[in-house]
Design a protein around this motif. Structure first.
Motif, short mmCIF file in Angstrom:
data_model
loop_
_atom_site.label_atom_id
_atom_site.label_comp_id
_atom_site.label_asym_id
_atom_site.label_seq_id
_atom_site.Cartn_x
_atom_site.Cartn_y
_atom_site.Cartn_z
N ALA B 147 0.97 -1.40 0.12
CA ALA B 147 -0.01 0.00 -0.18
C ALA B 147 0.73 1.31 0.04
CB ALA B 147 -0.99 -0.06 1.30
N PHE B 149 3.94 1.55 -0.92
CA PHE B 149 4.82 1.65 -2.27
C PHE B 149 3.93 1.93 -3.44
CE2 PHE B 149 7.50 -1.39 0.17
CZ PHE B 149 8.59 -0.53 0.38
N ILE B 150 2.81 1.51 -3.33
CA ILE B 150 1.98 1.80 -4.46
C ILE B 150 1.47 3.16 -4.37
CG2 ILE B 150 -0.62 1.60 -5.31
CD1 ILE B 150 -0.08 -1.29 -4.81
N ALA B 151 1.31 3.92 -3.20
CA ALA B 151 0.92 5.33 -2.96
C ALA B 151 2.16 6.38 -3.53
CB ALA B 151 0.51 5.51 -1.65
#
Lengths: 295, 241
Positions: B147, B149-151
């Motif tokens: 979450a 790293f995706i953000a």
């Protein structure tokens, strides 16, 4: 203009660490607030109004199966995707046991076998179902797609633990063709393997659930009816719990998957906000460069 | 001979499996044996993996050059492996869920709204403690880092630098909002049901592109398989003599 450049200046200072901190705080608060009765009610209301057609299709097919049908449940995931996949497995077991279906439960993943056993024993205990009478645990099945291939030829050699079971419903089951449905909940490529091997070659009906990131890959199979339906990600998990539990859900104490949806909602919204901020900064920088060139 | 024999075995095995698809009655027995061999080899691969893990970490923990932290981590890996194996062998891997235990935490001072239910109690040490209380939270925690790293990646990568990038970021935003209830809640102000748009993108546009990719992969797999069967592709037997 001064205010705009001040805000842009603030946005420019956003680093990876800032993003991590904002995500951590947002997630923590949204997990805490997901228990607020008002939020639970709104979440439940919106989710019950927007059930995916793929979830509905999968649910209705299981609903149409005659009592006593033998189905295979394959739980192929690890604890990392437990939050998304566990509610689907539980939903399937509740529906199957309610409809008096006979379940053969296996896992192609070693970790999945323990998770599956936890789920099946908990649901069976709640619904008064007995091992070797209403369900059989086939445990961890080694071999991945080779094991799936073997199921099409002889189910008992593919799942060795079935040989030791004296369940009455297993007596008429020789190959996967004798199964009414294979329901695979996957975090890897096993759902595709079931479709490609058991579905395409042996004509077995396949349905299942998967993590949200995998869902996009599964749609061609659903559109061609090779996969009956799909419970995709946490949204699919919520769909299943809502479809199965319907009026039994207390709006002040909704299932865990519906509660978790609030945290996912907030974090998705946050990522979209980050994307908007990044683009505002990007276009402002381009505008500044053009202005300097003009000067 | 070292190279020819594996190529010959690959060709014969591949041809037999293909023939089994067309003449299942004729080749059933031998292909069944071949499949059993594959499963047995896969089982032995686990043993090989464990041995490799022990050797690598033992070497690391004994080497004087390695940093102290690395040595400690290697020792922890070996100890965890040995302990888990011993406990698993003693207590078995079958969970022993006994009853439904419901605890309700309702602490007015800290979180007045939290009500937690523990639905099951497992008395087996392996599944109850090692798997459910140690391994599961660790595995979930590692995955949940995604979450963050995706953000961060979305912030840095999703920029409308050209038309294609704009379409990509718009689709991503619609799917992200369409898959969660808050999306429909926000867009209901404008009379739009974003979940329907999201469904259309996934089930029509995405399915069309995915189908093309799948067909291409299928054709590619057939080509690679034929190259393997005829001995043109030799990478699987290594570069040695």
């Amino acid at each position: 203009m001064g205010l705009v450049s001040a805000i842009i200046g603030l946005f420019r200072k956003i680093t990876r660490r800032t993003i991590f901190l904002i995500v951590a705080l947002t997630l923590s608060f949204s997990i805490i607030f997901s228990n607020v009765a008002f939020i639970q009610k709104i979440n439940l209301y919106i989710l019950s109004k927007s059930i995916s057609w793929t979830s509905e299709k999968a649910y209705n097919y299981i609903e149409s199966l005659p009592e006593g049908s033998v189905v295979l449940l394959s739980a192929d995931y690890a604890p990392s995707t437990k939050v998304e996949n566990d509610p689907v497995v539980q939903g399937f077991l509740i529906q199957a046991f309610r409809k008096n279906l006979k379940v053969i439960a296996i896992s192609l993943w070693p970790d999945g076998a323990v998770l599956l056993e936890n789920n099946i024993k908990a649901v069976a205990l709640k619904m008064n179902k007995k091992e070797d009478e209403d369900y059989v645990i086939g445990g961890y099945v080694v071999g991945g797609s080779v094991a799936i291939e073997k199921m099409g030829i002889n189910l008992k050699t593919a799942i060795p633990l079935l040989k030791h079971s004296n369940a009455e419903f297993l007596k008429n089951i020789r190959t996967a063709k004798d199964l009414k449905l294979v329901f695979c909940v996957a975090a890897g490529d096993s759902l595709q393997s079931y479709v490609k091997i058991l579905g395409a070659r042996y004509g077995v009906n396949i349905s299942g659930g998967c993590t949200a990131v995998m869902a996009a890959e599964m749609y061609p199979y659903i559109m061609s009816n090779q996969l009956i339906g799909l419970f995709a990600g946490l949204k699919g998990a919520c769909d299943y719990q809502i479809l199965e539990l319907k009026d039994q859900i207390d709006p002040n104490n909704v299932p865990e998957s519906v509660k978790n949806m609030f945290a996912q909602s907030i974090i998705h919204l946050l990522i979209v906000i980050f994307i908007i901020i990044a683009n505002v900064v990007y276009f402002y920088e381009r505008y500044e460069i053009k202005r300097k060139i003009k000067k | 001979m070292k190279r020819e024999l594996p190529l010959f075995i690959t060709a014969i095995t591949g041809i037999l499996i293909i023939l089994n698809f067309v003449f299942p009655e004729l080749t059933g027995g031998i292909t069944e044996t071949l499949r059993d061999w594959t499963i047995m080899i896969a089982s032995f691969a686990i043993l090989l993996g464990i041995l490799n893990l022990i050797i690598v970490n033992l070497r690391k923990s004994l080497e004087p050059i390695t940093h102290l932290e690395d040595r400690i981590f290697s020792i922890i890996v070996i100890l965890s492996l040995v302990l888990t194996t011993i406990i698993g062998l003693i207590y078995g891997i079958k969970s022993n869920i006994q009853s439904f235990v419901v605890f309700k935490i309702n602490n007015d001072y800290i979180f007045p709204l939290i009500e937690t239910e523990f639905l099951k109690r497992d008395t087996n040490i392996f599944t109850g403690v090692i798997f459910n209380s140690v391994y599961t939270p660790l595995n979930s925690a590692t995955f949940s880092l995604l979450a963050f790293f995706i953000a961060s990646a979305a912030y840095r990568a999703f920029r409308a630098k050209n038309f294609e990038a704009l379409i990509l970021l718009l689709s991503a935003a619609i799917i992200m909002l369409g898959r969660v209830p808050i999306g429909d809640y926000i867009f209901s102000i404008f009379g739009i049901k974003i979940s329907l748009i999201s469904d259309y993108i996934i089930s029509v546009l995405n399915a069309a592109a995915q189908r093309a990719i799948l067909i291409a992969i299928g054709i590619g797999t057939i080509i690679i398989s034929l190259k393997l069967l005829f001995g043109v592709e030799k990478s699987h037997i290594g570069k040695g003599d």
